[in-house]
Design a protein around this motif. Structure first.
Motif, PDB file in Angstrom:
ATOM      1  N   ASN A 197       0.843  -1.191   0.000  1.00 36.19           N
ATOM      2  CA  ASN A 197       0.000   0.000   0.000  1.00 36.19           C
ATOM      3  C   ASN A 197       0.882   1.247   0.000  1.00 36.19           C
ATOM      4  O   ASN A 197       1.722   1.435   0.883  1.00 36.19           O
ATOM      5  CB  ASN A 197      -0.901  -0.003   1.247  1.00 36.19           C
ATOM      6  CG  ASN A 197      -1.877   1.160   1.255  1.00 36.19           C
ATOM      7  OD1 ASN A 197      -1.472   2.303   1.339  1.00 36.19           O
ATOM      8  ND2 ASN A 197      -3.161   0.847   1.163  1.00 36.19           N
ATOM      9  N   ILE A 198       0.672   2.111  -0.979  1.00 38.79           N
ATOM     10  CA  ILE A 198       1.567   3.261  -1.160  1.00 38.79           C
ATOM     11  C   ILE A 198       1.455   4.278  -0.026  1.00 38.79           C
ATOM     12  O   ILE A 198       2.444   4.909   0.352  1.00 38.79           O
ATOM     13  CB  ILE A 198       1.297   3.929  -2.537  1.00 38.79           C
ATOM     14  CG1 ILE A 198       2.549   4.664  -3.005  1.00 38.79           C
ATOM     15  CG2 ILE A 198       0.095   4.853  -2.488  1.00 38.79           C
ATOM     16  CD1 ILE A 198       2.508   5.067  -4.458  1.00 38.79           C
ATOM     17  N   ILE A 199       0.274   4.421   0.553  1.00 40.93           N
ATOM     18  CA  ILE A 199       0.084   5.360   1.663  1.00 40.93           C
ATOM     19  C   ILE A 199       0.924   4.933   2.858  1.00 40.93           C
ATOM     20  O   ILE A 199       1.504   5.763   3.566  1.00 40.93           O
ATOM     21  CB  ILE A 199      -1.414   5.453   2.058  1.00 40.93           C
ATOM     22  CG1 ILE A 199      -2.258   5.894   0.844  1.00 40.93           C
ATOM     23  CG2 ILE A 199      -1.598   6.430   3.218  1.00 40.93           C
ATOM     24  CD1 ILE A 199      -1.872   7.239   0.260  1.00 40.93           C
ATOM     25  N   LYS A 200       0.996   3.637   3.081  1.00 41.38           N
ATOM     26  CA  LYS A 200       1.788   3.083   4.187  1.00 41.38           C
ATOM     27  C   LYS A 200       3.255   3.511   4.061  1.00 41.38           C
ATOM     28  O   LYS A 200       3.892   3.904   5.047  1.00 41.38           O
ATOM     29  CB  LYS A 200       1.678   1.551   4.173  1.00 41.38           C
ATOM     30  CG  LYS A 200       2.418   0.859   5.299  1.00 41.38           C
ATOM     31  CD  LYS A 200       2.201  -0.649   5.219  1.00 41.38           C
ATOM     32  CE  LYS A 200       2.915  -1.367   6.362  1.00 41.38           C
ATOM     33  NZ  LYS A 200       2.694  -2.827   6.316  1.00 41.38           N
ATOM     34  N   ILE A 201       3.756   3.460   2.838  1.00 43.60           N
ATOM     35  CA  ILE A 201       5.162   3.790   2.607  1.00 43.60           C
ATOM     36  C   ILE A 201       5.419   5.281   2.757  1.00 43.60           C
ATOM     37  O   ILE A 201       6.331   5.693   3.474  1.00 43.60           O
ATOM     38  CB  ILE A 201       5.617   3.299   1.217  1.00 43.60           C
ATOM     39  CG1 ILE A 201       5.649   1.773   1.186  1.00 43.60           C
ATOM     40  CG2 ILE A 201       7.004   3.840   0.886  1.00 43.60           C
ATOM     41  CD1 ILE A 201       6.104   1.198  -0.119  1.00 43.60           C
ATOM     42  N   ILE A 202       4.629   6.110   2.069  1.00 42.81           N
ATOM     43  CA  ILE A 202       4.930   7.548   2.074  1.00 42.81           C
ATOM     44  C   ILE A 202       4.662   8.200   3.432  1.00 42.81           C
ATOM     45  O   ILE A 202       5.117   9.304   3.687  1.00 42.81           O
ATOM     46  CB  ILE A 202       4.179   8.296   0.946  1.00 42.81           C
ATOM     47  CG1 ILE A 202       2.663   8.224   1.143  1.00 42.81           C
ATOM     48  CG2 ILE A 202       4.599   7.774  -0.412  1.00 42.81           C
ATOM     49  CD1 ILE A 202       1.901   9.081   0.153  1.00 42.81           C
ATOM     50  N   LYS A 203       3.955   7.482   4.315  1.00 46.47           N
ATOM     51  CA  LYS A 203       3.770   7.984   5.680  1.00 46.47           C
ATOM     52  C   LYS A 203       4.889   7.534   6.622  1.00 46.47           C
ATOM     53  O   LYS A 203       4.860   7.801   7.817  1.00 46.47           O
ATOM     54  CB  LYS A 203       2.406   7.544   6.225  1.00 46.47           C
ATOM     55  CG  LYS A 203       1.249   8.347   5.640  1.00 46.47           C
ATOM     56  CD  LYS A 203      -0.053   8.059   6.371  1.00 46.47           C
ATOM     57  CE  LYS A 203      -1.177   8.976   5.875  1.00 46.47           C
ATOM     58  NZ  LYS A 203      -2.452   8.734   6.592  1.00 46.47           N
ATOM     59  N   GLY A 204       5.871   6.835   6.052  1.00 45.49           N
ATOM     60  CA  GLY A 204       7.035   6.438   6.841  1.00 45.49           C
ATOM     61  C   GLY A 204       6.879   5.145   7.601  1.00 45.49           C
ATOM     62  O   GLY A 204       7.703   4.815   8.451  1.00 45.49           O
ATOM     63  N   ASN A 205       5.844   4.379   7.295  1.00 46.33           N
ATOM     64  CA  ASN A 205       5.656   3.077   7.958  1.00 46.33           C
ATOM     65  C   ASN A 205       6.405   1.995   7.176  1.00 46.33           C
ATOM     66  O   ASN A 205       5.819   1.143   6.515  1.00 46.33           O
ATOM     67  CB  ASN A 205       4.163   2.745   8.037  1.00 46.33           C
ATOM     68  CG  ASN A 205       3.406   3.765   8.864  1.00 46.33           C
ATOM     69  OD1 ASN A 205       3.849   4.156   9.938  1.00 46.33           O
ATOM     70  ND2 ASN A 205       2.260   4.202   8.367  1.00 46.33           N
ATOM     71  N   ILE A 206       7.735   2.065   7.255  1.00 45.17           N
ATOM     72  CA  ILE A 206       8.569   1.200   6.404  1.00 45.17           C
ATOM     73  C   ILE A 206       9.501   0.300   7.190  1.00 45.17           C
ATOM     74  O   ILE A 206      10.478  -0.224   6.659  1.00 45.17           O
ATOM     75  CB  ILE A 206       9.369   2.043   5.394  1.00 45.17           C
ATOM     76  CG1 ILE A 206      10.206   3.101   6.119  1.00 45.17           C
ATOM     77  CG2 ILE A 206       8.452   2.712   4.379  1.00 45.17           C
ATOM     78  CD1 ILE A 206      11.143   3.889   5.207  1.00 45.17           C
ATOM     79  N   ASP A 207       9.220   0.108   8.481  1.00 45.96           N
ATOM     80  CA  ASP A 207      10.087  -0.722   9.303  1.00 45.96           C
ATOM     81  C   ASP A 207      10.194  -2.143   8.759  1.00 45.96           C
ATOM     82  O   ASP A 207      11.235  -2.797   8.868  1.00 45.96           O
ATOM     83  CB  ASP A 207       9.575  -0.755  10.748  1.00 45.96           C
ATOM     84  CG  ASP A 207      10.653  -1.169  11.742  1.00 45.96           C
ATOM     85  OD1 ASP A 207      11.803  -0.745  11.550  1.00 45.96           O
ATOM     86  OD2 ASP A 207      10.350  -1.903  12.685  1.00 45.96           O
TER      87      ASP A 207
END
Length: 211
Positions: A197-207
């Motif tokens: 999900n692209i929103i997950k990534i651009i919000k910094g949820n990339i752990d």
């Protein structure tokens, strides 16, 4: 001490490419804040302290979206992400690796300067670095000054080597590692080989990318 340098290079120019660079940079900054990772923004890069393997992010990041600058037509932009580990050269200078030599000082300074072993010469074999100090009459003071000279000279040499190494590395990492399909609200990670999900990534949820 910061142990990573993050470069995000605009590939191609134009406002869309500038937006691409900002989007990618902001996702990392949001992640750093969420994880309490120390960082500092410089003019052309970010310094940070982290224990993750950030290098997995190295490569081209491709963004496909409706361009707000081109009548909402589909536009493709690229930016290159480069995480480089900094050499911890400040922590690698140990007294046990330094050879000390004491000789009589030469030149102006009177009889005392020439009669005592006040001149201090240091040699750091690991980096092949030499310094000498005979400024003062006191051997002990000259020794401390020489140690500072040596430290500064080694740091300067290490920085030069690191910059040369980094310039070489910056010419690498030309493979696309992630594609951001803003028009479809998904991103495809080529390392994980899956859609995200692209929103997950651009919000910094990339752990999850570094696990």
């Amino acid at each position: 001490m910061f142990n990573y340098i993050l470069y995000i290079e605009n590939k191609g120019g134009g406002k869309d490419s500038e937006d691409c660079t900002k989007i990618i940079k902001n996702q990392y900054i949001k992640y750093f804040k969420k994880k309490n990772i120390k960082y500092i923004k410089k003019k052309n890069y970010i310094e940070l302290y982290g224990s993750k393997s950030f290098e997995r992010e190295n490569g081209l990041h491709k963004i496909i979206r409706y361009s707000p600058y081109k009548n909402n037509s589909i536009h493709t932009s690229y930016c290159k992400v480069i995480f480089l580990k900094k050499s911890l050269y400040l922590e690698n200078i140990y007294k046990k690796d330094i050879k000390y030599y004491y000789t009589k000082s030469s030149g102006a300074g009177g009889q005392h300067v020439n009669k005592t072993n006040s001149c201090v010469k240091l040699f750091h074999a690991i980096t092949n670095t030499k310094v000498k100090c005979q400024k003062e009459r006191s051997q002990n003071i000259n020794k401390k000054i020489a140690e500072e000279y040596l430290k500064k000279k080694i740091i300067k040499k290490k920085k030069k080597e690191l910059n040369k190494k980094n310039r070489k590395k910056k010419n690498e990492f030309n493979d696309t590692i992630r594609i951001y399909y803003f028009n479809k609200s998904i991103a495809y990670d080529k390392i994980l080989k899956k859609k995200i999900n692209i929103i997950k990534i651009i919000k910094g949820n990339i752990d999850f990318l570094f696990s």
